[in-house]
Write a protein that holds these residues in place. Structure first.
Motif, PDB file in Angstrom:
ATOM      1  N   ASN A  83      37.721  11.076   1.601  1.00  0.00           N
ATOM      2  CA  ASN A  83      38.931  10.710   0.884  1.00  0.00           C
ATOM      3  C   ASN A  83      38.855   9.243   0.457  1.00  0.00           C
ATOM      4  O   ASN A  83      37.819   8.587   0.602  1.00  0.00           O
ATOM      5  CB  ASN A  83      40.161  10.968   1.760  1.00  0.00           C
ATOM      6  N   ASP A  85      40.118   5.105   0.481  1.00  0.00           N
ATOM      7  CA  ASP A  85      40.443   4.148   1.536  1.00  0.00           C
ATOM      8  C   ASP A  85      41.914   3.763   1.479  1.00  0.00           C
ATOM      9  O   ASP A  85      42.690   4.310   0.679  1.00  0.00           O
ATOM     10  CB  ASP A  85      39.528   2.925   1.457  1.00  0.00           C
ATOM     11  N   GLU A  86      42.319   2.796   2.309  1.00  0.00           N
ATOM     12  CA  GLU A  86      43.720   2.410   2.403  1.00  0.00           C
ATOM     13  C   GLU A  86      44.246   1.790   1.104  1.00  0.00           C
ATOM     14  O   GLU A  86      45.460   1.709   0.882  1.00  0.00           O
ATOM     15  CB  GLU A  86      43.934   1.441   3.570  1.00  0.00           C
ATOM     16  N   ASN A  87      43.336   1.353   0.224  1.00  0.00           N
ATOM     17  CA  ASN A  87      43.748   0.770  -1.054  1.00  0.00           C
ATOM     18  C   ASN A  87      43.737   1.788  -2.192  1.00  0.00           C
ATOM     19  O   ASN A  87      44.020   1.436  -3.341  1.00  0.00           O
ATOM     20  CB  ASN A  87      42.828  -0.397  -1.415  1.00  0.00           C
ATOM     21  N   GLY A  88      43.382   3.028  -1.879  1.00  0.00           N
ATOM     22  CA  GLY A  88      43.351   4.060  -2.897  1.00  0.00           C
ATOM     23  C   GLY A  88      42.043   4.159  -3.647  1.00  0.00           C
ATOM     24  O   GLY A  88      41.957   4.872  -4.654  1.00  0.00           O
ATOM     25  N   ARG A  91      35.585   5.911  -1.285  1.00  0.00           N
ATOM     26  CA  ARG A  91      34.704   5.304  -0.297  1.00  0.00           C
ATOM     27  C   ARG A  91      33.223   5.465  -0.652  1.00  0.00           C
ATOM     28  O   ARG A  91      32.349   4.978   0.056  1.00  0.00           O
ATOM     29  CB  ARG A  91      34.947   5.947   1.081  1.00  0.00           C
ATOM     30  N   ARG A 181      46.393   2.809  -5.647  1.00  0.00           N
ATOM     31  CA  ARG A 181      47.071   3.782  -4.795  1.00  0.00           C
ATOM     32  C   ARG A 181      47.945   4.733  -5.610  1.00  0.00           C
ATOM     33  O   ARG A 181      48.137   5.880  -5.235  1.00  0.00           O
ATOM     34  CB  ARG A 181      47.915   3.061  -3.747  1.00  0.00           C
TER      35      ARG A 181
END
Length: 340
Positions: A83, A85-88, A91, A181
Motif C-alpha cells: 500500500n 505510505d503515511e504521506n499517500g 512505497r 493523500r
C-alpha cells in the motif's frame, strides 16, 4: 497459444514476494500457477499474514523484514505489492531499489512512484546494477485490448483518427491535487485508462480537462502526437450496477468497440454499393465479407480464457515479465523528460 503450467517449465526463477495483502492474495499470487516461478519466500510487516500466504501459496519461508529476506535468500526476482505510505505515496521506489542493489530483478504494482524523479532514480539504479524493474499495467495485457491493438495495426484499418474511452473515476478538485493523500485513489486508478490509451493511441501531445464540481466527473480532450483525436470520459456518478468501461477506436473506414473489457466488435470496411432509399432488405446493406465480427468468451467450460486472472491481464503480465527475465530481454521504464 496454449498456456504452460508452472510445473511444466524447464527453468524456474527463485522468487520472493513483498506484500501479503488482499490484492496480492486474490490476483497476483495465483498467477504463479502459470509462470516459471519457484516461490521461495514471502514478506509482510504482519508476520501472521506472511505465514498464511507462505502456507497457502507454497513458499518455503516467510519474513517480516524485506531486507532480511534479501540478505538470507538467493533470489532471482521479487514481486512487490504494497500500500502507500503515511504521506499517500507508493512505497515501490525504495523497495524496488533495495531489491536492485541486492542483485534481484523487481516487479511492482502500479502506480510505480509519486514523481518522475523517483522513476529516474529507479532507472539509474537499474542501469547501475544491470537488474530490471517491471510495472504491472494490467490493462495493456487484457486479451480484448491486445486483440484491439492487433486489429488497428492492420493496413485495412487505416490510421487511427479518434479514440474514445470511458472509465468510472472521480477527479479531485484542483486545490487538492498537490496533496498526495487526497490523490491516492485517483493516481491508483487513472493509470488504467491512460495505459490503454498509450498502448493503442501512442504518445499524447496535450490534454484539456472539463470537470464537473458536484461529483468530480470529467471529459478529457486529448490530442495524440500521431494527430489522432481522443476523449476520456471519467464517468463518476454513474450507477454502481452499470457497466464500468467502454472503448472505441476509429480508423479510416473501419472501427472497433470493446465493451466492459470483454466483448469486442470489429466493424469492418463496408463493400456495399446500394443507392440510398432503394433497398428494402437490410441484409443487402451488409455483405458477408464486411459484416461486423463479434468476440466474447463463453463461461460454461473451465477454460483459462474465461478466468479473471486472464481476462483482467494479471496472468499475462506476470508471465511476460518472467519470460523477459529468462530470455534476458529488458523490461523498460521509459525515461521521463523531467522531474515533477
Amino acid at each position: 497459444m496454449p498456456v504452460t503450467y508452472n510445473y511444466e517449465y524447464p527453468k524456474q526463477l527463485r522468487t520472493g514476494f513483498i506484500g501479503c495483502g488482499g490484492h496480492a492474495y486474490r490476483n497476483i499470487y495465483p498467477t504463479f500457477q502459470y509462470a516459471p516461478v519457484n516461490l521461495v519466500a514471502v514478506c509482510d510487516l504482519d508476520p501472521v499474514r506472511a505465514a498464511t500466504c507462505a502456507k497457502v501459496f507454497g513458499a518455503e519461508r516467510y519474513y517480516s523484514d524485506h531486507l532480511e529476506m534479501l540478505e538470507r535468500e538467493d533470489l532471482d526476482v521479487v514481486f512487490i505489492v504494497t500500500n502507500v505510505d503515511e504521506n499517500g505515496s507508493p512505497r515501490y521506489p525504495k523497495l524496488a531499489i533495495d531489491c536492485l542493489r541486492a542483485g534481484v530483478h523487481a516487479w511492482v504494482e502500479k502506480p510505480p512512484a509519486s514523481s518522475s524523479c523517483e522513476i529516474r532514480e529507479m532507472i539509474r539504479v537499474s542501469s547501475e546494477t544491470k537488474r530490471h524493474v517491471g510495472v504491472g499495467f494490467k490493462k495493456m495485457f487484457f486479451p480484448a485490448n491486445v486483440k484491439a491493438k492487433e486489429i488497428i495495426s492492420r493496413p485495412d484499418f487505416g490510421p487511427i483518427t479518434s479514440i474514445t474511452a470511458r472509465y468510472p473515476q472521480s477527479l479531485p478538485p484542483f486545490e487538492e491535487r498537490g496533496d498526495a493523500r487526497k490523490m491516492v485513489s485517483f493516481l491508483d486508478h487513472i493509470v488504467h485508462p491512460h495505459s490503454v490509451l498509450r498502448l493503442l493511441g501512442g504518445p499524447i501531445e496535450w490534454i484539456f480537462v472539463n470537470r464537473n464540481s458536484a461529483v468530480g466527473s470529467a471529459t478529457v480532450s486529448i490530442r495524440f502526437t500521431s494527430g489522432a483525436a481522443g476523449n476520456l470520459h471519467l464517468s463518476s456518478g454513474q450507477s454502481s450496477t452499470s457497466f464500468l468501461e467502454r472503448l472505441e477506436i476509429i480508423g479510416a473506414g473501419e472501427n472497433l468497440v470493446v465493451e466492459n473489457n470483454v466483448r469486442l466488435i470489429h466493424y469492418r470496411r463496408s463493400k456495399s454499393k446500394i443507392a440510398y432509399g432503394r433497398s428494402g432488405d437490410y441484409f443487402d446493406a451488409i455483405t458477408d465479407d464486411s459484416a461486423p465480427l463479434y468476440w466474447e468468451p463463453e463461461f460454461s467450460l473451465g477454460q483459462l480464457y474465461n478466468k479473471g486472472l486472464f481476462l483482467l491481464g494479471y496472468a499475462p503480465e506476470v508471465i511476460q515479465f518472467h519470460h523477459s527475465i529468462v530470455g534476458r530481454e529488458r523490461p523498460s521504464l521509459r525515461n521521463p523528460r523531467r522531474c515533477a
